[in-house]
Design an enzyme around this catalytic site. Sequence first.
Site, PDB file in Angstrom:
ATOM      1  N   SER A 113     -25.534  35.473-104.982  1.00 31.91           N
ATOM      2  CA  SER A 113     -25.960  34.382-103.981  1.00 31.91           C
ATOM      3  C   SER A 113     -27.305  34.883-103.167  1.00 31.91           C
ATOM      4  CB  SER A 113     -24.886  33.956-103.374  1.00 31.91           C
ATOM      5  OG  SER A 113     -25.038  32.756-102.563  1.00 31.91           O
ATOM      6  N   HIS A 114     -27.024  34.778-101.882  1.00 28.74           N
ATOM      7  CA  HIS A 114     -28.038  34.696-100.943  1.00 28.74           C
ATOM      8  C   HIS A 114     -28.440  36.245-100.967  1.00 28.74           C
ATOM      9  CE1 HIS A 114     -24.682  35.625 -98.456  1.00 28.74           C
ATOM     10  NE2 HIS A 114     -25.414  36.196 -97.663  1.00 28.74           N
ATOM     11  N   ASP A 279     -28.283  31.142-105.971  1.00 28.32           N
ATOM     12  CA  ASP A 279     -27.319  30.804-107.055  1.00 28.32           C
ATOM     13  C   ASP A 279     -27.357  29.102-106.882  1.00 28.32           C
ATOM     14  OD1 ASP A 279     -25.938  30.806-104.597  1.00 28.32           O
ATOM     15  OD2 ASP A 279     -24.025  30.835-105.822  1.00 28.32           O
ATOM     16  N   ASP A 281     -26.533  26.889-104.562  1.00 31.90           N
ATOM     17  CA  ASP A 281     -25.457  26.197-103.804  1.00 31.90           C
ATOM     18  C   ASP A 281     -25.826  25.684-102.332  1.00 31.90           C
ATOM     19  OD1 ASP A 281     -24.888  28.777-103.012  1.00 31.90           O
ATOM     20  OD2 ASP A 281     -22.900  28.772-103.819  1.00 31.90           O
ATOM     21  N   ARG A 282     -26.652  26.529-101.815  1.00 30.73           N
ATOM     22  CA  ARG A 282     -27.236  26.296-100.171  1.00 30.73           C
ATOM     23  C   ARG A 282     -28.322  25.262-100.084  1.00 30.73           C
ATOM     24  NH1 ARG A 282     -26.061  31.604 -96.625  1.00 30.73           N
ATOM     25  NH2 ARG A 282     -24.164  32.421 -97.698  1.00 30.73           N
ATOM     26  N   LYS A 376     -20.484  24.088-103.230  1.00 27.70           N
ATOM     27  CA  LYS A 376     -21.365  23.716-102.385  1.00 27.70           C
ATOM     28  C   LYS A 376     -22.635  23.260-103.363  1.00 27.70           C
ATOM     29  CE  LYS A 376     -22.468  28.203-100.298  1.00 27.70           C
ATOM     30  NZ  LYS A 376     -21.302  29.020-100.492  1.00 27.70           N
TER      31      LYS A 376
HETATM   32  C1  VG1 Z   1     -21.313  33.699 -96.345  1.00 26.65           C
HETATM   33  C2  VG1 Z   1     -21.270  32.272 -95.508  1.00 26.65           C
HETATM   34  C3  VG1 Z   1     -20.378  31.326 -96.005  1.00 26.65           C
HETATM   35  C4  VG1 Z   1     -20.529  31.188 -97.209  1.00 26.65           C
HETATM   36  C5  VG1 Z   1     -20.620  32.409 -98.241  1.00 26.65           C
HETATM   37  C6  VG1 Z   1     -20.929  32.127 -99.770  1.00 26.65           C
HETATM   38  O1  VG1 Z   1     -20.177  34.333 -96.099  1.00 26.65           O
HETATM   39  O2  VG1 Z   1     -21.156  32.631 -94.325  1.00 26.65           O
HETATM   40  O3  VG1 Z   1     -20.216  30.184 -95.307  1.00 26.65           O
HETATM   41  O4  VG1 Z   1     -19.409  30.290 -97.915  1.00 26.65           O
HETATM   42  O5  VG1 Z   1     -21.462  33.309 -97.601  1.00 26.65           O
HETATM   43  O6  VG1 Z   1     -22.217  31.596 -99.586  1.00 26.65           O
HETATM   44  P1  VG1 Z   1     -19.849  35.592 -95.171  1.00 26.65           P
HETATM   45  O7  VG1 Z   1     -18.573  35.985 -95.600  1.00 26.65           O
HETATM   46  O8  VG1 Z   1     -20.830  36.482 -95.300  1.00 26.65           O
HETATM   47  O9  VG1 Z   1     -20.174  35.004 -93.753  1.00 26.65           O
HETATM   48  V1  VG1 Z   1     -22.955  31.972-101.086  1.00 26.65           V
HETATM   49  O10 VG1 Z   1     -24.155  30.715-101.009  1.00 26.65           O
HETATM   50  O11 VG1 Z   1     -23.697  33.639-100.451  1.00 26.65           O
HETATM   51  O12 VG1 Z   1     -21.905  32.392-102.331  1.00 26.65           O
HETATM   52 CO    CO Z   2     -25.148  30.783-102.667  1.00 23.39          CO
END
Ligand code: VG1
Ligand code: CO
Length: 543
Positions: A113-114, A279, A281-282, A376
């Site tokens: 993801s990010h 990915d 979703d954000r 999302k």
């Molecule tokens: C982070 C975000 C959370 C999100 C998760 C997955 O998690 O805070 O809100 O659902 O990433 O998003 P964490 O545990 O690091 O706070 V994604 O778009 O990175 O799959």
């Molecule tokens: Co993501």
Amino acid sequence: MTIKNLVTAPIAGQKPGTSGLRKKTAVFQSPHFLENYVQSIFDGIGGVAGKRFVIGGDGRFFNRQAIDVILRMAAANGVAECIVGRDGLLSTPAASHLIRLNGTNGGLILSASHNPGGPNADFGLKFNGANGGPASEAVTEEIYACTQNIEAYKILEAPTVDLSVEATTTLGDMTVTVIDPVSDYAELMESLFDFDAIRAMFEGGFRMVFDSMLAVTGPYAKEIFETRLGAKHGTVINGEPSHDFGGGHPDPNPIWARELMAIMQSDTPPDFGAASDGDGDRNMITGPHRYVSPSDSLAILADLAHLAPAYKGGLAGVARSMPTSCAVDRVAAAKGMESFETPTGWKFFGNLLDAGRVTLCGEESAGTGSDHVREKDGLWAVLLWLNIFAATGKSMDQILADHYATYGRTYYSRHDFEAVETENANALMDALRAKLPDLAGQEVNGLRVQAADEFAYDDPVDGSRSERQGLRILFEGGARAIFRLSGTDTEGATLRVYLERLETAKNKLKADPQKALANVIASAETLAEIKAHTGRAAPDVIT
Ligand code: VG1
Ligand code: CO
């Protein structure tokens, strides 16, 4: 082609976090690591013989090789069919949609993801179930238990499947269907929103910039915004998926989406700017000289979603993760809708969506979505904003001003302290946890603590309980300071401090959030002693 049954042994550290398993790429590449985890997914969900799955990822380094391993293991374990995005690409929301559309037993999504990508950065894998959503906590626990007891895995010895052409082939006895990653998803979007009205708005000169951050949404965004909606060529920037996202973090926030922020701050900014993550979703939402807090975006979308065809009958209810600001709660209250507060991570929204209790969900981390999929969905949020612009004819500034005038403004910010030594981060959380029972009634930096607790969630649909989901300090007047440790990082610990305060005075709705939150920020430091525990004078990332 022979099926090999290879002996292996458990590998420590295969516990999935907020969203699947994320590790340094080199860890995923190390002997048996990926194979152990994939076999544990297959075993943890009760075996895969005769089942069908969707497979795709965000295109980061190792995506293609990992898919090859997964396909050969799926074939060896008796999977009937895998539906794979061309070139191994699928955005997370598109994968969720394809699982539902094709009625498969679930899907494997390859993404961190990010998090940054590349040989020295991060890789990830997650399993989504038949509803299209992230595996529940119970399934995740099963998978984790399998990683701790694994003795062998099955893999087919076979040449690599060509994923570059849309075709149906076989791998052993398994069917591999390679599909266009974009078209089904684009159709879904077209069915939800008023594409004619949005197209007319672009024809009338509305200008937008969409930053795909060199991640998976480039092909989706170009097809939807430029081809189907007629936004001018070049609306999508950084639209070519790259295996390392150009060395950046594909994290749509003002720090990492710098190029978009600069465009929005320029003398002739477009009417609307948005970005999505690795990915897809954000979403990050901006207007001319404006960054819209994700929590505000969620509240505004909840308020105005009925302007889009898919939601014209209104929303069943809304849900937000606990650290997300309370702004959406006020919208729900005004409209007489149910609202829910869940732990962080999309997996907690699944039951509420499946049960029809909520239509819209969101997180402060720029995740927003609805019951159209079970993830999302970044592009969906951008399209809903476009639909609102088209239906109201209002500018971003007008929409925000109207919202704040009606509901007040929740000033909000998240402060991240990254790669803190795990021991120190745990010590901070332990010390603060110990203080919680005595905080109510105390005054800290001019704010009086109303209540303090450790958040636990009782799922209203299946009755399951999730504990230790973040430390909450609630102040009188609606301010909050929340502390939790990230579950997606791959290096040390990331401390997230979430800060908010409600302002209703009409002449105080235009302040800089960091200034408006000064007391809350100071209180968080006083209570948690962040500097003393982490040695950090300031957060690494402020969003
Ligand atoms: C982070 C975000 C959370 C999100 C998760 C997955 O998690 O805070 O809100 O659902 O990433 O998003 P964490 O545990 O690091 O706070 V994604 O778009 O990175 O799959
Ligand atoms: Co993501």
